[in-house]
Design a protein around this motif. Sequence first.
Motif, PDB file in Angstrom:
ATOM      1  N   PHE A 192      -5.307   7.181 -13.046  1.00 34.80           N
ATOM      2  CA  PHE A 192      -5.907   6.500 -11.892  1.00 34.80           C
ATOM      3  C   PHE A 192      -5.014   6.665 -10.657  1.00 34.80           C
ATOM      4  CE2 PHE A 192      -6.352   2.620  -9.277  1.00 34.80           C
ATOM      5  CZ  PHE A 192      -7.685   2.753  -8.909  1.00 34.80           C
ATOM      6  N   ALA A 193      -3.684   6.560 -10.858  1.00 32.66           N
ATOM      7  CA  ALA A 193      -2.727   6.675  -9.746  1.00 32.66           C
ATOM      8  C   ALA A 193      -2.829   8.049  -9.085  1.00 32.66           C
ATOM      9  CB  ALA A 193      -1.315   6.432 -10.243  1.00 32.66           C
ATOM     10  N   ARG A 194      -3.008   9.085  -9.883  1.00 34.17           N
ATOM     11  CA  ARG A 194      -3.104  10.440  -9.329  1.00 34.17           C
ATOM     12  C   ARG A 194      -4.375  10.615  -8.505  1.00 34.17           C
ATOM     13  NH1 ARG A 194      -0.912  12.005 -15.071  1.00 34.17           N
ATOM     14  NH2 ARG A 194       1.316  11.832 -14.617  1.00 34.17           N
ATOM     15  N   LYS A 195      -5.381   9.800  -8.802  1.00 34.44           N
ATOM     16  CA  LYS A 195      -6.646   9.885  -8.058  1.00 34.44           C
ATOM     17  C   LYS A 195      -6.592   9.070  -6.762  1.00 34.44           C
ATOM     18  CE  LYS A 195     -10.358   7.627  -9.430  1.00 34.44           C
ATOM     19  NZ  LYS A 195     -11.511   7.154 -10.233  1.00 34.44           N
ATOM     20  N   VAL A 196      -5.961   7.888  -6.816  1.00 33.39           N
ATOM     21  CA  VAL A 196      -5.997   6.946  -5.689  1.00 33.39           C
ATOM     22  C   VAL A 196      -4.726   6.998  -4.837  1.00 33.39           C
ATOM     23  CG1 VAL A 196      -6.151   4.481  -5.098  1.00 33.39           C
ATOM     24  CG2 VAL A 196      -7.570   5.407  -6.907  1.00 33.39           C
ATOM     25  N   GLY A 197      -3.578   7.244  -5.468  1.00 34.12           N
ATOM     26  CA  GLY A 197      -2.307   7.238  -4.742  1.00 34.12           C
ATOM     27  C   GLY A 197      -1.600   5.900  -4.856  1.00 34.12           C
ATOM     28  N   PHE A 198      -0.397   5.836  -4.282  1.00 36.77           N
ATOM     29  CA  PHE A 198       0.433   4.618  -4.327  1.00 36.77           C
ATOM     30  C   PHE A 198       0.481   3.983  -2.938  1.00 36.77           C
ATOM     31  CE2 PHE A 198       1.919   7.096  -7.944  1.00 36.77           C
ATOM     32  CZ  PHE A 198       2.058   6.124  -8.922  1.00 36.77           C
ATOM     33  N   PRO A 199       0.893   2.670  -2.843  1.00 34.34           N
ATOM     34  CA  PRO A 199       1.253   1.760  -3.930  1.00 34.34           C
ATOM     35  C   PRO A 199       0.031   1.226  -4.677  1.00 34.34           C
ATOM     36  CG  PRO A 199       1.471   0.645  -1.823  1.00 34.34           C
ATOM     37  CD  PRO A 199       1.119   2.076  -1.514  1.00 34.34           C
ATOM     38  N   LEU A 200       0.276   0.732  -5.887  1.00 40.76           N
ATOM     39  CA  LEU A 200      -0.770   0.154  -6.728  1.00 40.76           C
ATOM     40  C   LEU A 200      -0.346  -1.242  -7.180  1.00 40.76           C
ATOM     41  CD1 LEU A 200      -1.597   3.235  -8.978  1.00 40.76           C
ATOM     42  CD2 LEU A 200      -3.067   2.284  -7.199  1.00 40.76           C
ATOM     43  N   ILE A 201      -1.333  -2.113  -7.350  1.00 41.65           N
ATOM     44  CA  ILE A 201      -1.070  -3.481  -7.818  1.00 41.65           C
ATOM     45  C   ILE A 201      -1.507  -3.587  -9.274  1.00 41.65           C
ATOM     46  CG2 ILE A 201      -1.623  -5.933  -7.504  1.00 41.65           C
ATOM     47  CD1 ILE A 201      -2.050  -5.371  -4.557  1.00 41.65           C
ATOM     48  N   LEU A 202      -0.686  -4.271 -10.074  1.00 40.98           N
ATOM     49  CA  LEU A 202      -0.991  -4.474 -11.493  1.00 40.98           C
ATOM     50  C   LEU A 202      -1.310  -5.948 -11.721  1.00 40.98           C
ATOM     51  CD1 LEU A 202       1.990  -2.451 -13.047  1.00 40.98           C
ATOM     52  CD2 LEU A 202      -0.183  -1.590 -12.176  1.00 40.98           C
ATOM     53  N   ARG A 203      -2.448  -6.214 -12.386  1.00 45.56           N
ATOM     54  CA  ARG A 203      -2.857  -7.593 -12.670  1.00 45.56           C
ATOM     55  C   ARG A 203      -3.276  -7.696 -14.138  1.00 45.56           C
ATOM     56  NH1 ARG A 203      -3.731 -10.249  -7.816  1.00 45.56           N
ATOM     57  NH2 ARG A 203      -4.143  -8.938  -6.007  1.00 45.56           N
TER      58      ARG A 203
END
Length: 350
Positions: A170-181
């Motif tokens: 998912f990160a490779r598709k959307v990019g950073f930063p990412l939030i984890l919940r």
Amino acid sequence: GFLRGVGREGRPVPRDTSIRKVLLIGSGPIVIGQAAEFDYSGTQACLALRDEGIEVVLLNNNPATLMTDPALSHRLYMEPLTPSVVEAILERERPDGILANLGGQVGLNLALALHKRGSLRRLGVRILGTDIEGIARGEDREAFRELMHAIGEPVPQSATVQSVAEGLAFARKVGFPLILRPAFTLGGEGSGIAYDERELEEKLETALTLSPIHQVLVEESIVGWKEIEFEGLRDVTDEVLIVTAMENVDPVGIHTGDSIVVAPAFTVSPEDLARMAQAATRIYRAVGLIGGANIQFAYHPERREYRVIEINPRVSRSSALASKATGYPIAWATTKLALGYALRELPHPM
């Protein structure tokens, strides 16, 4: 002030007189994320139930609380808050219903566990207020995101993952930063922000371990946006009352429990607050809440856009703050609504 939502057609339903005995679940020991605000809520609930002549059975193993004063309940159990203990109490007491939405995340998790064990069905005990399906719609990250898509409410782009590999894809598709919940955790435990792949791998592994169902929502970052919360109630006639909008002084990315919160919200235009209040009303109805709940929005002031972050389908820390800031007793009203009262039947404090 109070923003009364538009009610649906239908006459108010009188209180359910079949409810004569209720088990109220407290939040247990004071820990980071759950403290005195749930004692405040539980005490209000005891008073509201006693006011109706209902026998109150209280489970809360924290002696340093007001709600465990013997004068507030008819029977008090200071036992561990576990599904097997609740099941034993239900066997012995045979209450007509359980109030689980006033004991923080502990109460909701116990209600869901009892439902999965089949205990509620076997003993003929119902969850009062928001039902199991409503709790699940609010608590299950994936189900809530799908519900928001269905009613056209904007949410951050996200994916529910059950492995580190899924999170990296998912990160490779959307990019950073990412939030984890993580799903079904207390007080934001295991939540965090990942700025690169190495950080994502480390934090996601921890979050997956902390989630009881091994599920984490990974979403595009809205860090730095304003965080606006709405406190409100919905009744059995589908009327919604938005009690107040609150603004976190710190932006999204700082947990509400670590932030200064101001009520009412003071830097958002009335027009945009009204838009979010209307959205909150739609969300309350879509989830099927009965009683109080807290909805969190991210708001971008320059773009005047909002995103729905999450809902707490229960009385929360923010509810206690909103009650004291506005004078509206949310926990008391939540208890009355769980008994079948309509909002228009409750005395308004203003």
